[in-house]
Design a protein around this motif. Structure first.
Motif, PDB file in Angstrom:
ATOM      1  N   ARG A  35     -44.203  -2.287  92.707  1.00 46.77           N
ATOM      2  CA  ARG A  35     -43.064  -3.017  93.202  1.00 46.77           C
ATOM      3  C   ARG A  35     -42.333  -3.399  92.042  1.00 46.77           C
ATOM      4  NH1 ARG A  35     -46.686  -4.102  97.605  1.00 46.77           N
ATOM      5  NH2 ARG A  35     -45.969  -2.936  99.618  1.00 46.77           N
ATOM      6  N   THR A  36     -42.736  -3.907  91.029  1.00 46.88           N
ATOM      7  CA  THR A  36     -42.037  -4.472  89.883  1.00 46.88           C
ATOM      8  C   THR A  36     -41.373  -3.426  88.754  1.00 46.88           C
ATOM      9  OG1 THR A  36     -43.794  -4.748  88.345  1.00 46.88           O
ATOM     10  CG2 THR A  36     -43.632  -6.408  90.098  1.00 46.88           C
ATOM     11  N   LEU A  37     -41.794  -2.241  89.049  1.00 49.77           N
ATOM     12  CA  LEU A  37     -41.207  -1.261  88.012  1.00 49.77           C
ATOM     13  C   LEU A  37     -40.021  -0.672  88.229  1.00 49.77           C
ATOM     14  CD1 LEU A  37     -44.968   0.444  87.723  1.00 49.77           C
ATOM     15  CD2 LEU A  37     -43.886  -1.326  86.283  1.00 49.77           C
ATOM     16  N   PRO A  38     -39.195  -0.054  87.365  1.00 47.44           N
ATOM     17  CA  PRO A  38     -38.223   0.452  87.560  1.00 47.44           C
ATOM     18  C   PRO A  38     -38.020   1.719  88.239  1.00 47.44           C
ATOM     19  CG  PRO A  38     -38.560   0.587  85.210  1.00 47.44           C
ATOM     20  CD  PRO A  38     -39.576  -0.281  85.872  1.00 47.44           C
ATOM     21  N   GLU A  39     -36.924   2.191  88.937  1.00 48.47           N
ATOM     22  CA  GLU A  39     -37.013   3.136  89.805  1.00 48.47           C
ATOM     23  C   GLU A  39     -37.175   4.556  89.056  1.00 48.47           C
ATOM     24  OE1 GLU A  39     -34.196   5.704  92.841  1.00 48.47           O
ATOM     25  OE2 GLU A  39     -34.096   3.452  92.706  1.00 48.47           O
ATOM     26  N   MET A  87     -43.782   8.828  88.041  1.00 42.81           N
ATOM     27  CA  MET A  87     -45.122   8.496  88.310  1.00 42.81           C
ATOM     28  C   MET A  87     -45.529   9.295  89.505  1.00 42.81           C
ATOM     29  SD  MET A  87     -45.394   4.484  87.627  1.00 42.81           S
ATOM     30  CE  MET A  87     -46.765   4.187  88.630  1.00 42.81           C
ATOM     31  N   GLY A  88     -44.548   9.622  90.360  1.00 43.13           N
ATOM     32  CA  GLY A  88     -44.663  10.445  91.621  1.00 43.13           C
ATOM     33  C   GLY A  88     -44.132   9.906  92.725  1.00 43.13           C
ATOM     34  N   TYR A  89     -43.530   8.892  92.725  1.00 47.60           N
ATOM     35  CA  TYR A  89     -42.788   8.373  94.017  1.00 47.60           C
ATOM     36  C   TYR A  89     -41.450   9.331  93.813  1.00 47.60           C
ATOM     37  CZ  TYR A  89     -45.984   4.233  94.075  1.00 47.60           C
ATOM     38  OH  TYR A  89     -47.082   3.734  94.372  1.00 47.60           O
ATOM     39  N   GLN A  90     -41.761  10.403  94.245  1.00 43.76           N
ATOM     40  CA  GLN A  90     -40.446  11.394  94.498  1.00 43.76           C
ATOM     41  C   GLN A  90     -41.360  12.521  95.264  1.00 43.76           C
ATOM     42  OE1 GLN A  90     -38.916  13.023  90.918  1.00 43.76           O
ATOM     43  NE2 GLN A  90     -41.144  13.280  89.849  1.00 43.76           N
ATOM     44  N   GLY A 149     -44.741  16.094  98.908  1.00 43.10           N
ATOM     45  CA  GLY A 149     -44.859  14.677  98.497  1.00 43.10           C
ATOM     46  C   GLY A 149     -43.986  13.485  99.347  1.00 43.10           C
ATOM     47  N   TYR A 150     -43.518  14.112 100.483  1.00 42.38           N
ATOM     48  CA  TYR A 150     -42.568  13.243 101.299  1.00 42.38           C
ATOM     49  C   TYR A 150     -43.588  12.202 102.038  1.00 42.38           C
ATOM     50  CZ  TYR A 150     -43.779  16.418 105.213  1.00 42.38           C
ATOM     51  OH  TYR A 150     -44.487  17.322 106.055  1.00 42.38           O
ATOM     52  N   VAL A 151     -43.061  11.179 102.611  1.00 38.52           N
ATOM     53  CA  VAL A 151     -44.035  10.548 103.606  1.00 38.52           C
ATOM     54  C   VAL A 151     -43.498  10.277 105.073  1.00 38.52           C
ATOM     55  CG1 VAL A 151     -44.408   8.712 101.667  1.00 38.52           C
ATOM     56  CG2 VAL A 151     -42.452   8.386 103.036  1.00 38.52           C
ATOM     57  N   ASN A 152     -44.128  10.145 105.863  1.00 36.86           N
ATOM     58  CA  ASN A 152     -43.643   9.879 107.347  1.00 36.86           C
ATOM     59  C   ASN A 152     -43.189  11.415 107.572  1.00 36.86           C
ATOM     60  OD1 ASN A 152     -44.965   7.542 107.544  1.00 36.86           O
ATOM     61  ND2 ASN A 152     -42.877   6.705 106.605  1.00 36.86           N
ATOM     62  N   PRO A 212     -40.547   9.045  99.389  1.00 38.99           N
ATOM     63  CA  PRO A 212     -41.647   8.227  98.911  1.00 38.99           C
ATOM     64  C   PRO A 212     -41.387   6.812  98.452  1.00 38.99           C
ATOM     65  CG  PRO A 212     -41.879  10.490  98.035  1.00 38.99           C
ATOM     66  CD  PRO A 212     -40.700  10.156  98.566  1.00 38.99           C
ATOM     67  N   MET A 213     -40.050   6.452  97.831  1.00 39.14           N
ATOM     68  CA  MET A 213     -40.003   5.393  97.636  1.00 39.14           C
ATOM     69  C   MET A 213     -39.613   4.207  98.681  1.00 39.14           C
ATOM     70  SD  MET A 213     -39.384   4.966  94.125  1.00 39.14           S
ATOM     71  CE  MET A 213     -38.180   3.864  93.694  1.00 39.14           C
TER      72      MET A 213
END
Length: 296
Positions: free
Chosen positions: A231-235, A241-244, A251-254, A259-260
């Motif tokens: 949560r502290t890292l730049p976008e 890292m994989g938040y995409q 890789g989507y959520v819901n 993922p972000m």
């Protein structure tokens, strides 16, 4: 004969050309030795607690310390280094996205034997990747001086064109000798291996690897980096890292959400989809897929 070295002010397109032609490139002093010493200080407590490898593959006199994004700001800077990141993006431009595949310090201690020459791309269950498809772009940053006597990584130039199941000997390879702060960039198809450490010093390198966005990562970045740190890292680092999404529907959520959203960095309910392909360089297959999706 020695391996090819490029200057620190080299352009990504020049690194790319060397990588495509020879399967590797060494960039001298891309960061300062002081930068590497700072990383060594950050990681020392973790490296000290790391056990030696259990077998000849991982190295019975070799330590491999991972989880580096969570543990070192200096490593985060290396991950996002513009020369390396742009080279990797160009080398893997056939994929919709790229991602961080692995972070680890490889510390080869005195007495370590030479590693068997191998290709890193076999990590994906020995899948026979086509010769014209590159799945990863690898880097080894010299955290210490990197000499042949200390066990410098050995590379077989041009072996990215030789295919799988070759029986290559250490004599077929050359040591990637380089100064602290330099980096070896190499194709996942190139045959290489850690050298024998005949010295009384530890040879350490920071292995940072990038891969196409649709394959499973070697190091699980989501579990290696706690949410409170993420949560502290730049976008831009988080997405690497994989938040995409690695591609459409990967890789989507819901329900097709970014993922972000999990980190509170994206609007809940915002649907991702074909826009991922529109934002990428579209192949004929992608264009055809989009047309069919829009029609039906």
């Amino acid at each position: 004969m020695s391996l090819i070295h490029l200057p620190s002010d080299v352009r990504p397109e020049e690194v790319l050309a060397c990588l495509q032609e020879h399967g590797y490139a060494i960039i001298d002093r891309l960061v300062s030795p002081d930068h590497m010493d700072g990383i060594a200080g950050e990681l020392a407590p973790f490296m000290d607690r790391t056990p030696f490898g259990p077998d000849g593959i991982l190295g019975r006199r070799t330590k491999r310390t991972g989880g580096l994004v969570a543990r070192s700001q200096g490593v985060r800077d290396l991950v996002m280094h513009p020369t390396i990141l742009e080279t990797s993006r160009r080398f893997l431009a056939h994929a919709t996205t790229i991602q961080l595949h692995c972070t680890q310090v490889v510390a080869v201690h005195p007495g370590a034997r030479a590693q068997t020459l191998h290709q890193d791309e076999v990590a994906w269950d020995m899948y026979p990747w086509p010769q014209d498809y590159h799945v990863q772009c690898n880097t080894l940053w010299a955290m210490t001086e990197y000499t042949e006597a200390m066990g410098a990584t050995r590379v077989v130039p041009g072996s990215h064109r030789l295919g799988r199941s070759l029986e290559l000997e250490i004599a077929d390879s050359l040591p990637a000798e380089m100064e602290k702060g330099s980096v070896l960039v190499y194709d996942g198809k190139v045959y290489h291996g850690g050298g024998e450490n005949r010295s009384d010093q530890v040879r350490s390198a920071i292995n940072l690897t990038y891969a196409v966005g649709w394959v499973r990562q070697e190091e699980n970045q989501f579990l290696s980096c706690p949410l409170e740190v993420a949560r502290t890292l730049p976008e831009d680092l988080l997405r690497l890292m994989g938040y995409q999404c690695g591609a459409f529907a990967l890789g989507y959520v819901n329900g097709f959400e970014d993922p972000m959203t999990v980190l509170g960095r994206a609007e809940p309910g915002r649907i991702l989809g074909a826009e991922l392909m529109r934002n990428a360089d579209q192949t004929d297959d992608r264009r055809s897929f989009l047309r069919e999706a829009e029609l039906g």
